[in-house]
Design an enzyme around this catalytic site. Structure first.
Site, short mmCIF file in Angstrom:
data_model
loop_
_atom_site.label_atom_id
_atom_site.label_comp_id
_atom_site.label_asym_id
_atom_site.label_seq_id
_atom_site.Cartn_x
_atom_site.Cartn_y
_atom_site.Cartn_z
N GLU A 73 0.82 -1.22 0.00
CA GLU A 73 0.00 0.00 0.00
C GLU A 73 0.86 1.27 0.00
O GLU A 73 0.53 2.25 -0.65
CB GLU A 73 -0.90 -0.02 1.23
CG GLU A 73 -1.97 1.05 1.22
CD GLU A 73 -2.95 0.90 2.39
OE1 GLU A 73 -3.52 -0.20 2.53
OE2 GLU A 73 -3.10 1.86 3.16
N ASP A 74 1.96 1.26 0.71
CA ASP A 74 2.69 2.51 0.98
C ASP A 74 4.10 2.58 0.39
O ASP A 74 4.79 3.59 0.58
CB ASP A 74 2.80 2.74 2.49
CG ASP A 74 1.45 2.99 3.14
OD1 ASP A 74 0.53 3.39 2.42
OD2 ASP A 74 1.32 2.76 4.35
N1 LIG Z 1 -2.97 7.03 14.14
C1 LIG Z 1 -1.92 7.31 13.34
N2 LIG Z 1 -1.89 6.78 12.09
C2 LIG Z 1 -0.82 7.05 11.31
C3 LIG Z 1 0.26 7.85 11.79
N3 LIG Z 1 1.18 7.91 10.81
C4 LIG Z 1 0.72 7.20 9.79
N4 LIG Z 1 -0.48 6.68 10.05
C5 LIG Z 1 -1.27 5.85 9.13
O1 LIG Z 1 -2.34 6.65 8.62
C6 LIG Z 1 -3.43 5.79 8.25
C7 LIG Z 1 -4.71 6.41 8.74
O2 LIG Z 1 -4.85 7.65 8.14
P1 LIG Z 1 -5.99 7.92 7.05
O3 LIG Z 1 -5.86 9.32 6.59
O4 LIG Z 1 -7.29 7.46 7.61
O5 LIG Z 1 -5.62 6.90 5.91
P2 LIG Z 1 -4.95 7.10 4.49
O6 LIG Z 1 -3.56 7.63 4.76
O7 LIG Z 1 -4.95 5.70 3.97
O8 LIG Z 1 -5.82 8.01 3.69
C8 LIG Z 1 -3.18 4.42 8.85
O9 LIG Z 1 -2.88 3.58 7.74
P3 LIG Z 1 -3.03 1.98 7.78
O10 LIG Z 1 -2.12 1.44 8.85
O11 LIG Z 1 -2.84 1.53 6.38
O12 LIG Z 1 -4.47 1.67 8.27
P4 LIG Z 1 -5.92 2.13 7.76
O13 LIG Z 1 -6.35 3.09 8.78
O14 LIG Z 1 -5.71 2.79 6.41
O15 LIG Z 1 -6.70 0.90 7.69
C9 LIG Z 1 -1.96 4.67 9.77
O16 LIG Z 1 -1.06 3.58 9.88
C10 LIG Z 1 0.19 8.38 13.10
O17 LIG Z 1 1.07 9.09 13.57
N5 LIG Z 1 -0.90 8.07 13.85
#
Ligand SMILES: Nc1nc2c(ncn2[C@@H]2O[C@H](COP(=O)(O)OP(=O)(O)O)[C@@H](OP(=O)(O)OP(=O)(O)O)[C@H]2O)c(=O)[nH]1
Ligand SMILES: [Mn+2]
Length: 184
Positions: A73-74
């Site tokens: 994804e990233d």
């Molecule tokens: N809470 C938090 N999240 C952070 C931080 N840095 C990066 N993230 C990541 O950001 C995602 C959530 O932010 P969103 O704005 O909702 O998602 P998006 O980046 O996919 O648009 C998560 O991705 P993901 O792991 O792929 O999960 P998902 O929420 O997309 O399922 C999370 O891992 C941080 O400092 N705090």
């Protein structure tokens, strides 16, 4: 490179150690969205750690997928590469945990809710630990550029995704209920 070459077959920890090394390399330039710019790899490591310590998960494919769950994804990593390195089982869990970033954010978020109930038990485990890590992160601090409303929306949306993963792991689900109840 540790990504290439045949692993010694007698070493049972290998899939997850290899996955941790692979993820660390692929995420090496990425930071979390917090003010301290925490290295991104802290997140997949923490997700794997939640699975072993709180979820009591021992399935090596689930633990390898936990380390790898955000690489496709990233980063530029492809599912084909994951399959070549870690096999079909791990690749299919990672694929289930991968959002299509070409889709609009709202569509991606809706798809996670819609697809959660049909995910495999292995992918549900990774998703539960992923949400648990992210919600605890949000409880500790607000990501750069996020306001209170966005944090609340993330909690509400996560609750719906988690609802579709119920019946997978009691400890993880109880921990998620706790963090959600404290914040909604
Ligand atoms: N809470 C938090 N999240 C952070 C931080 N840095 C990066 N993230 C990541 O950001 C995602 C959530 O932010 P969103 O704005 O909702 O998602 P998006 O980046 O996919 O648009 C998560 O991705 P993901 O792991 O792929 O999960 P998902 O929420 O997309 O399922 C999370 O891992 C941080 O400092 N705090
Ligand atoms: Mn994640």
């Amino acid at each position: 490179m540790a990504e290439k070459g045949s692993p010694p077959p007698y070493y049972p920890e290998l899939p997850k150690d290899q996955a941790a090394d692979f993820a660390a390399r692929r995420h090496r330039f990425q930071k979390r969205k917090d003010h301290r710019q925490t290295p991104y790899i802290n997140h997949p490591v923490g997700v794997a750690y939640i699975l072993t310590t709180e979820g009591r998960v021992t399935d090596p494919a689930v633990l390898a997928a936990a380390y790898l769950h955000d690489t496709v994804e990233d980063t530029k990593t492809t599912i084909e590469e994951i399959e070549a390195e870690f096999g079909k089982e791990v690749a299919s869990i990672v694929a289930e945990c991968t959002d299509d970033k070409t889709l609009h954010r709202d569509v991606r978020k809706a798809l996670q809710i819609e697809r959660a109930p049909r995910n495999s038990m292995q992918a549900k485990l990774v998703k539960l630990a992923d949400k648990l890590y992210n919600l605890r992160d949000l409880e500790r601090g607000t990501p750069v550029g996020w306001d209170k409303r966005r944090v609340k929306e993330y909690f509400k949306w996560s609750k719906e995704v988690i609802a579709g993963c119920k019946g997978t792991n009691d400890a993880l689900e109880a921990a998620l209920d706790d963090v959600i109840n404290r914040n909604l």
